[in-house]
Scaffold this active site. Structure first.
Site, short mmCIF file in Angstrom:
data_model
loop_
_atom_site.label_atom_id
_atom_site.label_comp_id
_atom_site.label_asym_id
_atom_site.label_seq_id
_atom_site.Cartn_x
_atom_site.Cartn_y
_atom_site.Cartn_z
CB CYS A 157 -0.84 -0.08 1.23
SG CYS A 157 -2.19 -1.28 1.15
N1 CO8 Z 1 -20.62 -10.08 4.66
C1 CO8 Z 1 -21.19 -10.21 5.67
N2 CO8 Z 1 -20.66 -10.07 7.01
C2 CO8 Z 1 -19.22 -10.21 7.15
C3 CO8 Z 1 -18.68 -10.26 5.74
C4 CO8 Z 1 -19.25 -10.11 4.60
N3 CO8 Z 1 -18.32 -10.12 3.42
N4 CO8 Z 1 -17.18 -10.38 6.11
C5 CO8 Z 1 -17.17 -10.54 7.59
N5 CO8 Z 1 -18.50 -10.59 7.96
C6 CO8 Z 1 -18.77 -10.55 9.60
C7 CO8 Z 1 -17.88 -11.33 10.33
O1 CO8 Z 1 -18.16 -12.85 10.12
C8 CO8 Z 1 -18.07 -10.72 11.65
O2 CO8 Z 1 -19.26 -11.54 12.12
P1 CO8 Z 1 -19.41 -11.79 13.92
O3 CO8 Z 1 -19.25 -10.46 14.75
O4 CO8 Z 1 -20.77 -12.64 13.76
O5 CO8 Z 1 -18.27 -12.60 14.09
C9 CO8 Z 1 -18.56 -9.23 11.54
O6 CO8 Z 1 -18.85 -9.25 10.19
C10 CO8 Z 1 -17.39 -8.48 11.67
O7 CO8 Z 1 -16.23 -8.96 10.98
P2 CO8 Z 1 -14.71 -8.11 11.21
O8 CO8 Z 1 -14.58 -7.87 12.65
O9 CO8 Z 1 -13.96 -8.95 10.13
O10 CO8 Z 1 -15.19 -7.03 10.38
P3 CO8 Z 1 -14.72 -5.50 10.51
O11 CO8 Z 1 -15.73 -4.44 10.99
O12 CO8 Z 1 -13.23 -5.37 11.13
O13 CO8 Z 1 -14.29 -5.00 8.86
C11 CO8 Z 1 -12.70 -4.71 7.14
C12 CO8 Z 1 -13.61 -5.69 7.92
C13 CO8 Z 1 -13.56 -4.19 6.53
C14 CO8 Z 1 -11.86 -5.74 6.50
C15 CO8 Z 1 -11.71 -4.11 8.44
O14 CO8 Z 1 -11.39 -4.75 9.45
C16 CO8 Z 1 -10.71 -3.37 7.78
O15 CO8 Z 1 -10.76 -2.59 6.70
N6 CO8 Z 1 -9.62 -3.38 8.42
C17 CO8 Z 1 -8.54 -2.52 8.01
C18 CO8 Z 1 -7.78 -3.51 7.13
C19 CO8 Z 1 -6.77 -2.70 6.04
O16 CO8 Z 1 -6.44 -1.41 6.05
N7 CO8 Z 1 -5.73 -3.49 5.36
C20 CO8 Z 1 -4.85 -2.83 4.44
C21 CO8 Z 1 -5.08 -4.09 3.63
S1 CO8 Z 1 -4.67 -3.57 1.88
C22 CO8 Z 1 -2.81 -3.55 1.85
O17 CO8 Z 1 -2.38 -3.28 2.88
C23 CO8 Z 1 -2.35 -3.72 0.55
C24 CO8 Z 1 -2.05 -4.86 -0.09
C25 CO8 Z 1 -1.82 -4.93 -1.30
C26 CO8 Z 1 -3.00 -5.00 -2.30
C27 CO8 Z 1 -3.40 -6.48 -2.30
C28 CO8 Z 1 -4.20 -6.68 -3.70
C29 CO8 Z 1 -4.97 -7.91 -3.59
#
Ligand code: CO8
Length: 374
Positions: A157
């Site tokens: 990133c």
């Molecule tokens: N639909 C419905 N429900 C879902 C889904 C979905 N798709 N996914 C998860 N849930 C559910 C989970 O099961 C969980 O349910 P429960 O509470 O019953 O256990 C609930 O939703 C909450 O899950 P999470 O705690 O996982 O959800 P978050 O609120 O944390 O949101 C995110 C998930 C959006 C991924 C969030 O954590 C986030 O954005 N975090 C920051 C991550 C970030 O910035 N990462 C950087 C990555 S990119 C990078 O560094 C570059 C990589 C290079 C590129 C790669 C290309 C491929």
């Protein structure tokens, strides 16, 4: 005194295809239904867990993403395939990423009022390159007829901000007259569209910037680089393990463990305070304070992350004018996110206004540049 370096032009290229949350979720849920039906006996016996559906409402609320661009849509939503069907190009053809890079580079050059003869250093910097060598940057350099040199850089990133710092340092040192920094983020081939936690996160796009010394800049929207900082801190919370050693390890190079995966919750918790501290220190390092910053062009991974970081910095919510969000249209485009925000929201600033471009993500890595409109 250091020679002043200017960002004199920026370019954004969008692929022609888009996927909305609704389309993505319909495809994922159909795939899940098929998976659960195929494994009905194991699920009934309690030896395998049924996979739950994804939801467009969750995606938008958790991330701010409503749609994403995709270089090739064909195949991506097909339940039998669940990945883009990108036509193979032979060694005589322009590579996919070089094509994306050229599209953005030409816009950046035009906006900078520069031609390829003004450039002597090309950096292609992004999360993945489609091959190891020859560098995509050298292919782009050749296609544009640039004399000089080019190289590729991978910093996930933070690839764009880290490359901008390399460009700025080279211009100050006199090892380049004009630099093209290009970010052809072709993320879709590394997305696991069968993974509910991450199938919605990424989009494809290309961005580019031209940097030069102040004395050669004739562009209408130049930004002087006042300071830049790159920092990294090792973490396994965001990983992509695919690589050439798989050939000798006898492992499946593109299994789920080798595609993008992360512990998003931990990333969120760990990176937000680091990014806020980094930004505050970086603004102070150039003799400014947080209220002096007119615009924050922040990394675009998650709207809630950006709101938390700006609330920590400003002590209040930032307006969309102060910290633009482009996630709804573009999703997370790896290193290009903060550059897209800059491309779409920099012409309205007036001379003397300050802004910060900042990325944060895998590595962990954080990169920032404090700039001032000329
Ligand atoms: N639909 C419905 N429900 C879902 C889904 C979905 N798709 N996914 C998860 N849930 C559910 C989970 O099961 C969980 O349910 P429960 O509470 O019953 O256990 C609930 O939703 C909450 O899950 P999470 O705690 O996982 O959800 P978050 O609120 O944390 O949101 C995110 C998930 C959006 C991924 C969030 O954590 C986030 O954005 N975090 C920051 C991550 C970030 O910035 N990462 C950087 C990555 S990119 C990078 O560094 C570059 C990589 C290079 C590129 C790669 C290309 C491929």
């Amino acid at each position: 005194m250091d020679a002043a370096v200017v960002i004199s032009g920026a370019g954004l290229w969008r692929p022609e295809h888009r996927i909305t949350n609704e389309e993505l979720v319909a495809s994922y849920n159909a795939w899940v239904d098929r998976y659960n039906a195929q494994h009905a006996a194991a699920i009934a016996a309690g030896t395998l867990e049924a996979k739950p559906h994804s939801s467009a409402e969750f995606i938008e609320k958790a991330s701010g993403i409503r749609s994403r661009y995709i270089y090739v849509k064909d195949g991506t939503l097909e339940v039998e395939r669940m990945r883009p069907r990108i036509p193979h190009r032979g060694e005589d053809a322009l590579s996919h990423q070089a094509e994306m890079a050229l599209n953005a580079a030409r816009i950046a050059l035009a906006n900078a009022h520069k031609s390829p003869s003004d450039i002597d250093m090309v950096i292609v910097s992004c999360a993945y390159t489609e091959r190891a060598y020859p560098a995509i940057a050298i292919e782009v350099q050749h296609a544009l007829g640039i004399a000089g040199f080019g190289f590729d850089m991978l910093v996930a990133c933070s690839a764009a901000t880290f490359a901008l710092q390399r460009a700025s340092d080279a211009l100050k040192a006199g090892s380049a007259r004009g630099v093209l920094v290009i970010n052809p983020e072709l993320t879709s081939p590394q997305v696991n569209y069968c993974d509910r936690d991450s199938h919605f996160i990424f989009g494809d796009v290309a961005t580019a910037m031209v940097l030069e010394r102040a004395e050669t800049c004739t562009a209408p929207h130049g930004y002087t680089v006042l300071g830049s900082r790159a920092m990294t801190l090792y973490s396994s919370n965001i990983r992509s393990n695919f690589g050439y050693v798989a050939h000798a390890e006898d492992t499946e190079p593109f299994g789920p463990e080798n595609l993008f995966h992360q512990n998003g919750r931990r990333v969120f918790k760990e990176v937000c305070p680091m990014a806020a501290d980094h930004l505050e220190a970086q603004v102070a390092a150039v003799g400014l304070a947080v209220p002096d910053i007119r615009r924050w062009w922040l990394h675009q991974a998650n709207i809630n992350m950006n709101q938390l970081i700006t609330r920590r910095l400003l002590g209040r919510d930032a307006s969309p004018d102060e910290a633009p969000i482009v996630l709804d249209e573009f999703a997370n485009t790896a290193s290009a996110g903060s550059i897209i925000a800059f491309c779409l929201h920099h012409e309205d600033l007036v001379a003397g206004d300050h802004g910060v471009i900042c990325s944060f993500g895998a590595g962990y890595s954080i990169g920032s540049l404090v700039v001032r409109k000329r």
